[in-house]
Write an enzyme that holds these catalytic residues in place. Structure first.
Site, PDB file in Angstrom:
ATOM      1  N   LYS A 165      -9.027  -0.306  -5.726  1.00 61.64           N
ATOM      2  CA  LYS A 165      -9.774   0.957  -5.662  1.00 61.64           C
ATOM      3  C   LYS A 165      -8.866   2.079  -6.126  1.00 61.64           C
ATOM      4  CE  LYS A 165     -10.427   4.296  -3.273  1.00 61.64           C
ATOM      5  NZ  LYS A 165     -10.411   5.498  -4.180  1.00 61.64           N
ATOM      6  N   GLU A 221       3.361   3.141   0.443  1.00 64.49           N
ATOM      7  CA  GLU A 221       4.268   3.977  -0.373  1.00 64.49           C
ATOM      8  C   GLU A 221       3.727   5.398  -0.303  1.00 64.49           C
ATOM      9  OE1 GLU A 221       6.981   3.010  -1.824  1.00 64.49           O
ATOM     10  OE2 GLU A 221       6.779   0.840  -1.692  1.00 64.49           O
ATOM     11  N   CYS A 234       5.782  11.411  -6.692  1.00 63.88           N
ATOM     12  CA  CYS A 234       6.289  11.307  -5.319  1.00 63.88           C
ATOM     13  C   CYS A 234       7.804  11.470  -5.273  1.00 63.88           C
ATOM     14  CB  CYS A 234       5.872   9.986  -4.714  1.00 63.88           C
ATOM     15  SG  CYS A 234       6.375   8.580  -5.722  1.00 63.88           S
ATOM     16  N   GLU A 278       5.331  18.399   1.828  1.00 67.81           N
ATOM     17  CA  GLU A 278       5.228  17.990   0.433  1.00 67.81           C
ATOM     18  C   GLU A 278       4.263  18.940  -0.285  1.00 67.81           C
ATOM     19  OE1 GLU A 278       3.044  14.342  -0.581  1.00 67.81           O
ATOM     20  OE2 GLU A 278       4.728  13.811  -1.861  1.00 67.81           O
TER      21      GLU A 278
END
Ligand code: NAD
Length: 488
Positions: free
Chosen positions: A179, A254, A288, A392
């Protein structure tokens, strides 16, 4: 209107080797123009059920093929994607907003390489054997594919990160239901068109498109999907962990980062500055591994800042299909607003915005006026406890602060909830080694950034994830190990 809807690209799910329509669809935007240009299936339980069934049915045949047979198919698929590299790169750039240059040189070549890499590494694993002579026994381990793997990927490096999961999963003999992010589904759909030609049997790779809340969660909650490999935000990972807990699923997570760059006064700035610009702003800062906290030793702080800001101002922002552009569009209007809001918060707290958002003006060509663009932004004098130094941001924004000692900077670099990647710049080998050892970070690059050997583990500590991916690590995740003892 009919004329309008005809112009839209309409994706279909790929289940059991066939493209199938869905009962409802989601709009997908071109981030560089702000226009809806594509419709993505809004899959739910029913579609996921069909895909899992197809994957289950395909498992016995696929898992009994030899690694060499699977390897040949993966290599064929790599060749086919590579043959269409330009079309894939154009599609990725249009769908995600990234520059065509980045898609051509990073995203698609890496997607190709993911298949080649696992096609090769699957041939070279060995298992363990020990002998217990006094008991007349030998013990050995045997590894087998787990079953149907659920793969969920984010929007920042769409095909790159999806294939980093599909390749090891199927190389090990699993079948998959993937997905992709609902915001960037096009290249996954294009890849599906090549599977049959590559020789991937029907049902080995199934792709259901749709949102996380509907399609993603249906996959996470499906009792016949024993493992989930997820790349995305820490918040979503918490939800996936909760939802999968009743089934005791195997999870690889992750997640996000708040990556520091530590620059000592003996660093080679002519090397460090261009790399730190890239590590801060490449792919619009939507990686990331991007640097977002730059710690510079006091003695070179002013010089670094002056040179870094001067170079940041040279980055060209605009139409992603222009090969001279360095920064494309951010993924969505909502994300752009979120990234901008961090800059406003920093200003309100008394930090100094040295270039970019709110300071310099951005001129865009006529066709890009409604795109989600933002200038590379450098913020100084931010407090360590400020949200800009803790959360973040995932955009072209980086914070620069000064430090005095090695001991102090290690402590400050570690004082965030994340632990994904760090960079250390110094010409003193003893120092880089010492500092690298003490950073709470799954990856530490010294005097470089994003140089990867796919053989070695990739992944984060703390809120940046659980588990590692890489040649051996992915093999271990995507297989179940058994210890067998034989007595004479
Ligand atoms: P996200 O968590 O919002 O979405 C990631 C994927 O999960 C999407 O496919 C989404 O549809 C799906 N999803 C959302 N809610 C779900 C649910 N309840 N159940 C199942 N699936 C669900 O992340 P994003 O915004 O797409 O990506 C950006 C994030 O990904 C950043 O935090 C970034 O740091 C992280 N990231 C990490 C790595 C890494 O390797 N560590 C790599 C790239 C991106």
């Amino acid at each position: 209107t009919m004329a309008h809807s005809k112009a839209l690209l309409v994706l279909e799910n790929f289940i059991g080797g066939k493209f199938v329509t869905c009962s409802s669809y989601i709009d997908s935007y071109n981030p560089s123009t702000g226009d809806v240009y594509c419709r993505v299936p809004d899959s739910g339980k029913e579609e996921v059920e069909a895909a899992v069934k197809a994957a289950k049915d395909a498992f016995p045949i696929w898992s009994s093929k030899s690694p060499l047979e699977r390897s040949r198919i993966l290599n064929k698929l790599a060749d086919l994607i590579e043959h269409d590299l330009e079309a894939f790169a154009q599609a990725e750039s249009k769908d995600q907003g990234k520059t065509i240059t980045f898609a051509r040189t990073v995203d698609i070549p890496r997607a190709v390489y993911n298949f080649r890499f696992f096609a090769s590494s699957i041939l070279h694993h060995t298992t363990e054997c020990t002998e217990m002579a006094t008991m007349g026994c030998v013990h050995y381990t045997s590894r087998a594919p787990v079953g149907v793997a659920g793969l969920i990927s984010p929007w920042n490096l769409p095909l790159y990160l999806l294939t980093w999961k599909i390749a090891p999963a199927i190389a090990c003999g699993n079948t998959v239901v993937a997905k992709p992010s609902e915001m960037t589904s096009v290249t996954a759909w294009m890849m599906c068109k090549l599977l049959e030609k590559a020789g991937v049997p029907h049902g080995v790779v199934n792709v259901v498109f749709g949102t996380g809340a509907k399609a993603g969660e249906a996959l996470v909650c499906h009792p016949d999907v024993p493992l989930i490999s997820f790349t995305g935000s820490t918040l979503t990972a918490q939800r996936i962990t909760e939802k999968s807990a009743p089934h005791c699923k195997r999870l690889s997570l992750e997640l996000g980062g708040k990556n520091p760059a530590i620059i000592f006064d003996d660093a080679d700035l002519t090397q460090c500055i261009p790399v730190t610009l890239r590590s801060s702003f490449a792919n619009q800062g939507e990686i990331c591994l991007c640097t977002s906290r730059i710690f510079v030793q006091r003695g070179i702080y002013n010089e670094f800042l002056k040179r870094f800001v001067a170079e940041a101002k040279k980055w060209k922002v605009g139409n992603p299909s222009d090969p001279t552009v360095d920064v494309g569009a951010l993924i969505s209007e909502e994300h752009l607003e979120k990234v901008r809001s961090y800059v406003k918060k920093a200003q309100a707290e008394g930090a100094r915005v040295l270039c970019g958002e709110g300071v310099d003006s951005l001129t865009l060509s006529a066709g890009n006026q409604k795109g989600y663009f933002m200038l590379p932004t450098v913020i100084a004098e931010v407090k360590d406890e400020s949200c800009c130094m803790q959360e973040e941001i995932f955009g072209p924004v980086t914070c620069v602060v000064a430090f005095d000692t090695e001991e102090e900077v290690i402590k400050r670099a570690n004082s965030v909830k994340y632990g994904l990647a760090a960079t250390v710049w110094s010409s003193n080998v003893g120092r880089v080694h010492r500092v690298a050892q003490r950073l709470q970070s799954g990856l530490v690059w010294t005097n470089c950034w994003l140089v990867r050997d796919l053989n070695l583990p990739f992944g984060g500590m703390k809120a940046s994830g659980i588990g590692r991916e890489g040649a051996k690590d992915s093999y271990e995740f995507f297989t179940e190990v058994k210890t067998i003892t034989i007595k004479h």
